[in-house]
Design a protein around this motif. Sequence first.
Motif, PDB file in Angstrom:
ATOM      1  N   LEU A 143      53.472 -25.264  27.858  1.00  0.00           N
ATOM      2  CA  LEU A 143      51.979 -25.103  28.114  1.00  0.00           C
ATOM      3  C   LEU A 143      51.376 -24.594  29.286  1.00  0.00           C
ATOM      4  O   LEU A 143      51.782 -25.042  30.431  1.00  0.00           O
ATOM      5  N   THR A 144      50.614 -23.608  29.311  1.00  0.00           N
ATOM      6  CA  THR A 144      49.927 -23.267  30.403  1.00  0.00           C
ATOM      7  C   THR A 144      48.400 -22.954  30.234  1.00  0.00           C
ATOM      8  O   THR A 144      47.872 -22.568  29.048  1.00  0.00           O
ATOM      9  N   VAL A 145      47.573 -23.781  31.082  1.00  0.00           N
ATOM     10  CA  VAL A 145      46.105 -23.507  31.267  1.00  0.00           C
ATOM     11  C   VAL A 145      45.827 -23.088  32.268  1.00  0.00           C
ATOM     12  O   VAL A 145      45.926 -23.497  33.155  1.00  0.00           O
ATOM     13  N   ARG A 146      44.832 -22.037  32.164  1.00  0.00           N
ATOM     14  CA  ARG A 146      44.010 -21.323  33.329  1.00  0.00           C
ATOM     15  C   ARG A 146      42.785 -21.049  33.074  1.00  0.00           C
ATOM     16  O   ARG A 146      42.117 -21.330  31.976  1.00  0.00           O
ATOM     17  N   ALA A 147      42.139 -20.435  34.130  1.00  0.00           N
ATOM     18  CA  ALA A 147      40.856 -20.144  34.210  1.00  0.00           C
ATOM     19  C   ALA A 147      40.731 -18.865  33.170  1.00  0.00           C
ATOM     20  O   ALA A 147      41.593 -18.250  33.177  1.00  0.00           O
ATOM     21  N   MET A 148      39.438 -18.610  32.708  1.00  0.00           N
ATOM     22  CA  MET A 148      39.256 -17.330  32.176  1.00  0.00           C
ATOM     23  C   MET A 148      39.412 -16.185  32.907  1.00  0.00           C
ATOM     24  O   MET A 148      39.346 -16.171  34.108  1.00  0.00           O
ATOM     25  N   ASP A 149      39.693 -14.974  32.318  1.00  0.00           N
ATOM     26  CA  ASP A 149      39.944 -13.866  33.145  1.00  0.00           C
ATOM     27  C   ASP A 149      38.717 -13.257  33.708  1.00  0.00           C
ATOM     28  O   ASP A 149      37.698 -13.286  32.801  1.00  0.00           O
ATOM     29  N   ALA A 163      38.318 -22.351  29.664  1.00  0.00           N
ATOM     30  CA  ALA A 163      39.587 -22.224  29.982  1.00  0.00           C
ATOM     31  C   ALA A 163      40.455 -21.563  29.052  1.00  0.00           C
ATOM     32  O   ALA A 163      40.014 -21.506  27.778  1.00  0.00           O
ATOM     33  N   GLN A 164      41.558 -20.785  29.215  1.00  0.00           N
ATOM     34  CA  GLN A 164      42.457 -20.330  28.239  1.00  0.00           C
ATOM     35  C   GLN A 164      43.838 -21.062  28.192  1.00  0.00           C
ATOM     36  O   GLN A 164      44.092 -21.490  29.131  1.00  0.00           O
ATOM     37  N   VAL A 165      44.446 -21.071  26.961  1.00  0.00           N
ATOM     38  CA  VAL A 165      45.428 -21.648  26.613  1.00  0.00           C
ATOM     39  C   VAL A 165      46.600 -20.870  26.097  1.00  0.00           C
ATOM     40  O   VAL A 165      46.388 -20.182  25.395  1.00  0.00           O
TER      41      VAL A 165
END
Length: 204
Positions: A143-149, A163-165
Amino acid sequence: MQTLRLGRRRRVAVAALLLGAVISLTACGEQRGTSAAAGAPSASPSASPSSRPSSPGASPYVEPGVVDGAPHNGDNNAYRRSGEMSPAGAKEAQKEADRIEPVLKRLWRQKKWDPKSVRAALLQLGYEEERTGPKGERHGGNLTVRAMDPRHEADHYVTPEGAQVGLRVRKDACVTAFVQKTNYEVKTNGPFMETGCFEPPSGH
């Protein structure tokens, strides 16, 4: 009197011939001005040569389905195409998407779309955060969760809230999702060539 009648007949005949020629030319002009699609303007000789592969002078590098006729469009955008999922991979990915969707829906309703909140909620489903080495090599987790581009607006870049997943279900199958102020989305796809489960941003 006879001469006058003949003169009138000649003038009428000449006028009829001229009128017929004008109508014929107008009709031909209209026929060239429209394409097979109703109401669509016809393509100019240089436009969309891929729709006429046998046209003389058409570029051999234009690919089918490329609207603007850009050469090597498919090759240039290969990095934006996801890989194929096997039937088993697609089935497993959909199963995980069905688990993730209600969580993101709940977070969206609670107005919690920051990466930290989203990550914490998804880890509770039993996923493990993906770990990578300094060269991007994977060391486990899925799983990777990070900020939007960031995206370009007017004359500068902005990073929208949210957040994008990316969830690796199998080697050939992912769940890709996002949640932000305006909406959320969950979908399944194969991995991307350069960015794994995340769809790469458009343009270079």
